[in-house]
Write a protein that holds these residues in place. Structure first.
Motif, PDB file in Angstrom:
ATOM      1  N   GLU A 115     -32.539  -0.461 -32.401  1.00  0.00           N
ATOM      2  CA  GLU A 115     -32.665  -1.783 -31.778  1.00  0.00           C
ATOM      3  C   GLU A 115     -31.944  -1.812 -30.438  1.00  0.00           C
ATOM      4  O   GLU A 115     -32.455  -2.342 -29.450  1.00  0.00           O
ATOM      5  CB  GLU A 115     -32.101  -2.843 -32.719  1.00  0.00           C
ATOM      6  N   THR A 132     -33.881  -2.433 -26.859  1.00  0.00           N
ATOM      7  CA  THR A 132     -33.633  -3.718 -26.187  1.00  0.00           C
ATOM      8  C   THR A 132     -32.506  -3.649 -25.175  1.00  0.00           C
ATOM      9  O   THR A 132     -32.365  -4.549 -24.352  1.00  0.00           O
ATOM     10  CB  THR A 132     -33.283  -4.803 -27.221  1.00  0.00           C
ATOM     11  N   ASP A 165     -33.584  -1.815 -39.670  1.00  0.00           N
ATOM     12  CA  ASP A 165     -34.088  -1.801 -38.294  1.00  0.00           C
ATOM     13  C   ASP A 165     -33.553  -2.970 -37.479  1.00  0.00           C
ATOM     14  O   ASP A 165     -33.263  -2.833 -36.287  1.00  0.00           O
ATOM     15  CB  ASP A 165     -35.623  -1.825 -38.295  1.00  0.00           C
ATOM     16  N   SER A 166     -33.426  -4.143 -38.102  1.00  0.00           N
ATOM     17  CA  SER A 166     -32.964  -5.337 -37.391  1.00  0.00           C
ATOM     18  C   SER A 166     -31.467  -5.541 -37.626  1.00  0.00           C
ATOM     19  O   SER A 166     -30.996  -5.495 -38.770  1.00  0.00           O
ATOM     20  CB  SER A 166     -33.738  -6.567 -37.867  1.00  0.00           C
ATOM     21  N   ASP A 183     -30.049  -8.025 -40.210  1.00  0.00           N
ATOM     22  CA  ASP A 183     -30.144  -7.680 -41.625  1.00  0.00           C
ATOM     23  C   ASP A 183     -29.038  -6.729 -42.069  1.00  0.00           C
ATOM     24  O   ASP A 183     -28.948  -6.389 -43.252  1.00  0.00           O
ATOM     25  CB  ASP A 183     -31.507  -7.027 -41.920  1.00  0.00           C
TER      26      ASP A 183
END
Length: 632
Positions: free
Chosen positions: A485, A489, A567-568, A571
């Motif tokens: 991530e 980003t 992945d996030s 979470d």
């Protein structure tokens, strides 16, 4: 805990702590009624609550405990003088008493203090700060007997005007330093002259005095102001002498006035030159080094010649490791302490900002699970950092078998907990919070007790109040541990470290590198997992060193690791949650979490701005090299 802004009532349970001997809570904002209760420790001898807001005291004065409540409302609102409202005559209570100190008690004037030899005098006072003590029983008087005797013998053998010394009030401060009050009493008179004070201060400042035992470790002394200098002149002054002195003074006044300007001008230039020479960052290039000079807290500046001597001219025998930045040497300080000296090689030195960041951060970060910075060197074009010596190398060397140390399941859980605590400290307790950005097995070091310590802060990032949540920054890290991530980003958060830590947990149970033969450890574990079977059907990919052992809690450990590599970022758990979960796993495994007990991967700066490719997709491992990296 004096002068620490504590508030509220003092809980009764405090006094029932086992082995409690002394409670020192002076100069705080404690209030309410002081209640000792009946279940207090049988070793409790002193409760000092001077200068608080205590309004009442429940109990009798029949306790075999010295209670001091002066400068509290409870003592100001009564006309009757209570024993607990009277300050003891001597505030220099020694930690021990020896036969040589046997003497009759002495009642001193209010501005004098009674020495261990029962003489009234003005002692030179201060605080000894020890950076790394190796004992935990602060109430054991034996260690203070040795230290106090050693101090006295040192002063007397060096013909210093010292009659006796007294140690008191052992305690730990917020930086985990061990503190002792030190009172030094003058010999043959009731106060020191200026020469005596200067000589004693010099003994501590240049480390002439060495503690007698390795139990105390390195130290420094912070002396108090001394306002009782003895007058070397006779109290009887001759009137004739005064007249002659005044005449001579008037005669030379004009001459001195003329010379003063010239002298002051030369002294100013000389002081400026000396300041430049003594300032290790006098030549710090603000533009090239990306910022102002480092702001330090406790780190010492070493000269190049000192480090050259401590490492035997950087000999190969003292070469204990290397990496993209240069080499690490073992050094021995004059007091026998071992240190690790990280020396950047010419031409490939750490960037000025990274070097400055690591100095600033580690000089103020103090935690048992974070490697300690002792000092640095920044001269002759050198960049060197001096750390505490960690004898058992990195976690990677242990997992790969290079160190010769075998980590069973129990030890791996303890190492995981220690590393998690160090990282949680950086995220949640450091001010401002710190994101490490390069958590990996080569940056987790193991000391002589296999305690994990987080190391290498060259890529870390401070998170200011204005950047709460995330900070947009160039992607840096190590392939295999890098948060996808963050990669895609460029928004860095504490959860990026959590991802790297999850990969580290998988590395600890498999014994495999994150990327090995083109296979990514997170994907391999995820594909092999079957939660309906014993050990999630992972026995085939577990580290052979633990595969045949009883692995209580392994399933929970894998669950935690996989939660960390979601992945996030939202979470993933926080590092504080990770610490709690590892403690729970240790309890499942029957371990008390409160009991203590060389190929290196490269760091990379990823040229990825605008990239949409997942860093661990199959294309990333292709031989065509579509994943662009450049070495930091």
């Amino acid at each position: 805990m004096e002068n620490t802004q504590l508030q509220g009532e003092v809980p009764v349970k405090l006094f029932s702590l086992p082995h409690l001997q002394t409670v020192g809570l002076k100069r705080n904002q404690l209030n309410g009624t002081l209640v000792i209760g009946m279940g207090f420790s049988n070793q409790l001898s002193l409760i000092d609550l001077q200068n608080n807001r205590i309004s009442g005291f429940k109990g009798t004065e029949g306790y075999d405990i010295r209670i001091i409540l002066t400068d509290n409302p409870v003592c100001e609102e009564t006309e009757e003088t209570k024993t607990y409202c009277v300050v003891p005559q001597s505030n220099s209570t020694s930690l021990y008493t020896t036969p040589s100190n046997s003497c009759l008690p002495t009642t001193c004037n209010s501005d004098h203090i009674s020495s261990p030899t029962c003489r009234c005098a003005y002692p030179y006072t201060g605080i000894l700060f020890f950076r790394g003590i190796l004992f935990s029983d602060l109430g054991n008087s034996t260690v203070y007997v040795v230290l106090e005797t050693s101090l006295k013998q040192f002063f007397q053998s060096n013909n210093l005007p010292v009659d006796s010394v007294s140690l008191s009030n052992p305690r730990m401060d917020l930086s985990r330093y061990f503190l002792l009050n030190l009172d030094i009493f003058p010999y043959g008179q009731d106060s020191f002259n200026r020469t005596g004070i200067s000589t004693i201060a010099f003994v501590f400042s240049n480390q002439s005095y060495k503690p007698p035992s390795s139990l105390y470790g390195p130290y420094f002394f912070r002396g108090d102001a001394y306002n009782h200098f003895s007058d070397p002149k006779s109290s009887k002054k001759s009137t004739t002498g005064i007249i002659i002195g005044a005449a001579v003074g008037g005669s030379v006044l004009l001459l001195l006035s003329l010379l003063a300007g010239v002298y002051a001008f030369h002294q100013k230039k000389k002081a400026k030159r000396a300041s430049l020479e003594s300032n290790p960052f006098a030549h710090w290039d603000v533009k090239k080094s990306s910022g102002s000079i480092p702001q330090l807290k406790g780190a010492r500046c070493f000269s190049f010649e000192e480090l050259k001597k401590y490492t035997n001219n950087f000999s190969e025998a003292n070469d204990i490791g290397s990496g993209g930045y240069g080499k690490v040497y073992r050094g021995t300080l004059p007091n026998g302490e071992l240190v690790a000296i990280k020396r950047a090689q010419q031409g490939s030195m750490q960037g000025g900002q990274e070097f400055k960041t690591e100095i600033e951060l580690l000089s103020r970060v103090h935690h048992k699970n974070v490697v300690g910075l002792l000092g640095f060197c920044f001269e002759r074009g050198e960049q060197m950092l001096i750390y505490e010596y960690i004898p058992n190398g990195s976690l990677y060397e242990t997992l790969s078998g290079k160190s010769g140390i075998r980590l069973d399941w129990t030890r791996r859980l303890k190492v995981a907990l220690g590393a998690a605590k160090g990282l949680a400290y950086l995220h949640e307790l450091a001010n401002p919070p710190i994101i490490h950005r390069d958590i990996k097995s080569t940056n987790i070091l193991l000391d002589q007790r296999l305690t994990a310590k987080v190391a290498d802060f060259g890529l870390c990032k401070l998170i200011s109040d204005s950047e709460k949540g995330h900070v947009t920054t160039q992607v840096k890290g190590t392939m295999g541990y890098l948060d996808p991530e963050y990669y895609m980003t460029q928004q860095l958060t504490e959860k990026s470290d959590v991802y790297s830590f999850g990969v580290l947990l998988l590395e600890m149970i498999t014994g495999r590198r994150p990327i090995e033969r083109g296979k990514y450890i997170v994907k391999e574990v995820r594909m092999a997992m079957d939660k309906t079977k014993d050990l999630y059907s992972l026995r085939q990919i577990l580290d052979p060193a633990i595969a045949d052992a009883s692995l209580k809690g392994l399933e929970k450990f894998v669950d935690l690791a996989m939660n960390c590599v979601e992945d996030s970022g939202v979470d993933r758990p926080t590092m504080g949650d990770v610490v709690k979960e590892i403690e729970n796993i240790m309890q499942i495994a029957g371990i008390n979490p409160n009991v203590e007990s060389a190929t290196s991967s490269s760091s990379y700066e990823v040229a990825s701005k605008g990239s949409t490719l997942h860093p661990y997709s199959d294309e990333s491992f292709a031989s065509s090299g579509t994943f662009l990296v450049s070495k930091v």
